[in-house]
Scaffold this motif. Sequence first.
Motif: not given
Length: 240
Positions: A61-83
């Motif tokens: 909404v605010k146009g802040d930088a780093g949006l992709w990093i926040k979104l990438a946290a979810l698949p990284l978290f799930i992948l770590t849980v699976m491993i």
Amino acid sequence: MTTNAHSPSNDNLPSFWQRHQTPVLLTVVGGAIDTIGFITLFGFFTAHVTGNLVMAGSGLVKGDAGLWIKLAALPLFILTVMITKIFIDHNKNKQLTLSHLFLAEAVFLTAFMIGGLYYQPFVDAGDITVAITGGLGLIALAIRNTASKTVIKHMSPTVLMTGNTTQLGINLTDYLVNRTADNGKKLAHSSVLVFSFLIGALVGALLYMQLSFWAVGLFVLPVLYLSVMARDRNFLQHIA
């Protein structure tokens, strides 16, 4: 009057610290690492993955930088849980599983510290250095979260405090209505967890101001300590 040989004596009962040292130490570490990550990595949560999704929505909404990093946290978290879950299911020595998980957490927390020291100062919320450093911290606490849902699922969460704070309110109500010893123990347990996280967050922030990312190393030590202690069968039996 003879004492029943099968009834436990008070001397054999675990002390409050014996029962609570693991959740207390882990909660302090969780609060500290999450706070340090949030302060230094432009609002990135290493422990509270849903918080990253909230920050991503706000950033969109605010146009802040780093949006992709926040979104990438979810698949990284799930992948770590699976491993981590695969490791737990296939680990042949079940008694050492928790010890190995704590050790893995300590390793990734150390990598989080090294990443922070190497890449700082962070000046761009969308830079790959933020993603790498934050990801290492997130992996460490994703391992912890997986352990909390599997190996030590009987223990209260040591990273996410919403449930513990709710439980504190419930236990406080029960104790005020019915001041029994059992209700008092439940209130003490939930209070210790919530305030341990608060202490961890405050101490983590203060130490970071003085020591920069070296502060993370101080919080690796309790996790290493628990990794060693978790090799003892008696210690495992006393975890609250």
